[in-house]
Motif scaffolding. Structure first.
Motif, PDB file in Angstrom:
ATOM      1  N   THR A   7       0.844  -1.203   0.000  1.00 11.96           N
ATOM      2  CA  THR A   7       0.000   0.000   0.000  1.00 11.96           C
ATOM      3  C   THR A   7       0.877   1.251   0.000  1.00 11.96           C
ATOM      4  N   THR A   8       0.532   2.170  -0.884  1.00  9.50           N
ATOM      5  CA  THR A   8       1.279   3.424  -0.948  1.00  9.50           C
ATOM      6  C   THR A   8       0.653   4.431   0.014  1.00  9.50           C
ATOM      7  N   LEU A   9       1.454   4.916   0.939  1.00 11.00           N
ATOM      8  CA  LEU A   9       0.961   5.900   1.911  1.00 11.00           C
ATOM      9  C   LEU A   9       1.434   7.287   1.488  1.00 11.00           C
ATOM     10  N   ASP A  10       0.567   8.271   1.652  1.00 14.88           N
ATOM     11  CA  ASP A  10       0.942   9.642   1.291  1.00 14.88           C
ATOM     12  C   ASP A  10       1.761  10.247   2.434  1.00 14.88           C
ATOM     13  N   ARG A  11       3.077  10.217   2.276  1.00 10.68           N
ATOM     14  CA  ARG A  11       3.926  10.706   3.363  1.00 10.68           C
ATOM     15  C   ARG A  11       4.108  12.216   3.334  1.00 10.68           C
ATOM     16  N   ARG A  12       3.598  12.859   2.286  1.00 10.47           N
ATOM     17  CA  ARG A  12       3.668  14.332   2.275  1.00 10.47           C
ATOM     18  C   ARG A  12       2.606  14.940   3.181  1.00 10.47           C
ATOM     19  N   HIS A  13       1.707  14.081   3.653  1.00 11.09           N
ATOM     20  CA  HIS A  13       0.621  14.563   4.483  1.00 11.09           C
ATOM     21  C   HIS A  13       1.142  15.199   5.780  1.00 11.09           C
ATOM     22  N   TYR A  14       2.227  14.608   6.302  1.00 12.09           N
ATOM     23  CA  TYR A  14       2.872  15.161   7.498  1.00 12.09           C
ATOM     24  C   TYR A  14       4.286  15.584   7.128  1.00 12.09           C
ATOM     25  N   PRO A  15       4.883  16.498   7.899  1.00 15.54           N
ATOM     26  CA  PRO A  15       6.267  16.887   7.583  1.00 15.54           C
ATOM     27  C   PRO A  15       7.171  15.645   7.574  1.00 15.54           C
ATOM     28  N   SER A  16       7.812  15.395   6.452  1.00 15.61           N
ATOM     29  CA  SER A  16       8.683  14.225   6.306  1.00 15.61           C
ATOM     30  C   SER A  16       9.974  14.687   5.653  1.00 15.61           C
ATOM     31  N   THR A  17      11.087  14.451   6.337  1.00 14.35           N
ATOM     32  CA  THR A  17      12.389  14.859   5.793  1.00 14.35           C
ATOM     33  C   THR A  17      12.583  14.247   4.405  1.00 14.35           C
ATOM     34  N   LYS A  18      12.233  12.991   4.288  1.00  9.63           N
ATOM     35  CA  LYS A  18      12.462  12.282   3.026  1.00  9.63           C
ATOM     36  C   LYS A  18      11.624  12.868   1.885  1.00  9.63           C
ATOM     37  N   TRP A  19      10.380  13.161   2.194  1.00  5.96           N
ATOM     38  CA  TRP A  19       9.428  13.527   1.141  1.00  5.96           C
ATOM     39  C   TRP A  19       9.305  15.014   0.882  1.00  5.96           C
ATOM     40  N   HIS A  20       9.883  15.839   1.729  1.00  2.00           N
ATOM     41  CA  HIS A  20       9.712  17.279   1.514  1.00  2.00           C
ATOM     42  C   HIS A  20      10.957  17.994   1.037  1.00  2.00           C
ATOM     43  N   ARG A  21      12.077  17.292   0.948  1.00  2.00           N
ATOM     44  CA  ARG A  21      13.284  18.010   0.522  1.00  2.00           C
ATOM     45  C   ARG A  21      13.227  18.375  -0.962  1.00  2.00           C
ATOM     46  N   TYR A  22      12.642  17.503  -1.768  1.00  2.00           N
ATOM     47  CA  TYR A  22      12.690  17.705  -3.225  1.00  2.00           C
ATOM     48  C   TYR A  22      11.302  18.020  -3.787  1.00  2.00           C
ATOM     49  N   ASP A  23      11.283  18.464  -5.065  1.00  2.00           N
ATOM     50  CA  ASP A  23      10.011  18.792  -5.717  1.00  2.00           C
ATOM     51  C   ASP A  23       9.091  17.567  -5.742  1.00  2.00           C
ATOM     52  N   GLU A  24       7.807  17.850  -5.942  1.00  5.53           N
ATOM     53  CA  GLU A  24       6.813  16.773  -5.855  1.00  5.53           C
ATOM     54  C   GLU A  24       6.968  15.709  -6.930  1.00  5.53           C
ATOM     55  N   ASP A  25       7.566  16.071  -8.074  1.00  4.70           N
ATOM     56  CA  ASP A  25       7.695  15.058  -9.137  1.00  4.70           C
ATOM     57  C   ASP A  25       8.914  14.141  -8.931  1.00  4.70           C
ATOM     58  N   VAL A  26       9.689  14.402  -7.892  1.00  8.22           N
ATOM     59  CA  VAL A  26      10.903  13.608  -7.646  1.00  8.22           C
ATOM     60  C   VAL A  26      10.551  12.394  -6.781  1.00  8.22           C
ATOM     61  N   LEU A  27      11.109  11.235  -7.133  1.00 13.44           N
ATOM     62  CA  LEU A  27      10.941  10.050  -6.279  1.00 13.44           C
ATOM     63  C   LEU A  27      12.108  10.016  -5.293  1.00 13.44           C
TER      64      LEU A  27
END
Ligand SMILES: Cc1ncc(COP(=O)(O)O)c(C=O)c1O
Length: 392
Positions: A7-27
């Protein structure tokens, strides 16, 4: 029992170091946390703890200490005592405390590169001297990262006091074998070094042939000079709950370490303690399922890397980290002034960790602790850059 690693969880929902450093189109496959939900036992333990709505200061209870003793005995045949455990709010803080407790300003703190970046800054951050010894990269005859004992001996000076040791090793994923540990222990004894053995990744063994052996289990002669660092944070994906444990058998060393924490370390994170106890007491079935998932992910990476000319990759024996040498790729050779990490960010929109931060420019570290669908999407993006010659 079945567990959900898809299951893919939306980790941008909360502040996440991993998911907020780069633009949204970046994996993002960089910093070492996984995208999986924590095991149900941890979710339940946290829910139960939150149900009591008071969050004052806490401490590691006997039940947690005994659970870790049991875990150590069961998994590593290492018998530790509850009172050897100094719970701390993280492994990196403990590395710094070890430097302050065991060395004097200006003395040498040795580490072996490539290495998880904070290791390279402990000495400077604490007013000591950084000393480095490089590992030996894989060759055609020996496709494995190796300790270079000559380099280690050469890096040691009369001022060297402390070895910051990482085992299993981030970023190469090596699980050092008995012979290597013995050779290292000889050097440690001969030069009378303290050791801080960061074994954070020990519960993430991928290669069945390479069981983890805690340094002090394999080399008990080092027990009085060693601080072993463990935590559930990587394995059970609870890094944000900041709970780790320094296991220190020697009472004098323990007192010294404890003294150096005074006024600097906050009291234990009460949610982290609850999660740790749940992980070590009930997390084993989930961990086994996780390891199977991670092994599948390694196989996928190997399949892609086989198509990428110039990429050198020794599959990790532990961790969820793949350490790739990109120095001989066309991409890197065509852009000698730009790091492969930056090139892949720009051209593939995949964020990896830059080897330069680990002391080895030209390499990247890829965190494969994610759903296989996302990993595959990232590898396909990289494939378009690294395998530009032949279509999939
Ligand atoms: C080897 C190693 N040590 C320490 C850490 C960080 O530990 P903590 O978050 O407990 O400070 C990491 C995180 O990736 C790591 O890989």
């Amino acid at each position: 029992m079945t567990f959900d690693f898809t299951t893919t969880l939306d980790r941008r929902h909360y502040p996440s170091t991993k998911w907020h450093r780069y633009d949204e189109d970046v994996l993002p496959l960089w910093v070492a946390d996984m995208d999986f939900a924590v095991p149900q036992v941890i979710q339940e333990a946290l829910a139960a703890r939150i149900a009591h709505p008071v969050f004052g200061y806490g401490h590691a209870p006997t039940s947690l200490r005994e659970t870790l003793c049991h875990w150590s005995h069961e998994h590593y045949a290492l018998d530790i005592e509850p009172d050897w455990q100094q719970w701390v709010p993280g492994v990196v803080p403990a590395l710094h405390v070890a430097s302050m407790a065991l060395t004097e300003p200006g003395e040498g703190v040795l580490t072996i590169t490539p290495i998880y970046p904070p290791f390279l800054h402990v000495a400077e951050n604490t007013g000591r001297k950084t000393q480095r010894a490089a590992m030996r990269p894989p060759t055609e005859d020996d496709p494995c990262w190796r300790l270079d004992f000559d380099a280690i001996e050469a890096a040691i000076t009369p001022g060297t006091r402390l070895l910051l040791w990482c085992h299993p090793h981030n970023p190469t994923g090596r699980v050092f074998d008995d012979e290597e540990l013995k050779h290292l222990a000889d050097i440690i004894e001969r030069h009378d070094l303290w050791v801080c053995s960061d074994e954070l990744h020990c519960d993430l063994i991928l290669d069945h042939q390479r069981p983890h052996r805690p340094l002090i289990q394999r080399e008990p002669r080092l027990a009085a000079r060693t601080i072993t660092l463990w935590a559930p944070s990587k394995t059970f994906n609870v890094a944000g709950l900041t709970s780790a444990c320094a296991v220190i058998p020697d009472a004098k060393l323990r007192a010294r370490f404890k003294k150096a924490t005074l006024g600097l370390m906050p009291s234990d994170n009460v949610l982290g303690l609850a999660a740790s106890e749940a992980a070590y007491s009930g997390g084993e079935p989930w961990r086994q399922a996780l390891l199977a998932q991670l092994r599948d992910n390694v196989t996928m990476i190997e399949r892609f890397v086989a198509r990428w000319p110039g990429v050198v990759f020794a599959p990790p024996e532990a961790t969820y980290l793949a350490w790739l040498d990109l120095r001989e790729t066309d991409m890197a050779k065509a852009n000698p002034d730009v790091s492969p990490q930056q090139l892949l960010l720009e051209q593939a929109r995949v964020a990896l960790s830059d080897g330069a931060d680990f002391g080895w420019p030209g390499f990247v570290r890829l965190n494969f602790g994610t759903e296989s669908s996302r990993l595959e999407a990232a590898l396909e993006r990289m494939d378009r850059v690294l395998n530009a010659g032949s279509p999939p």
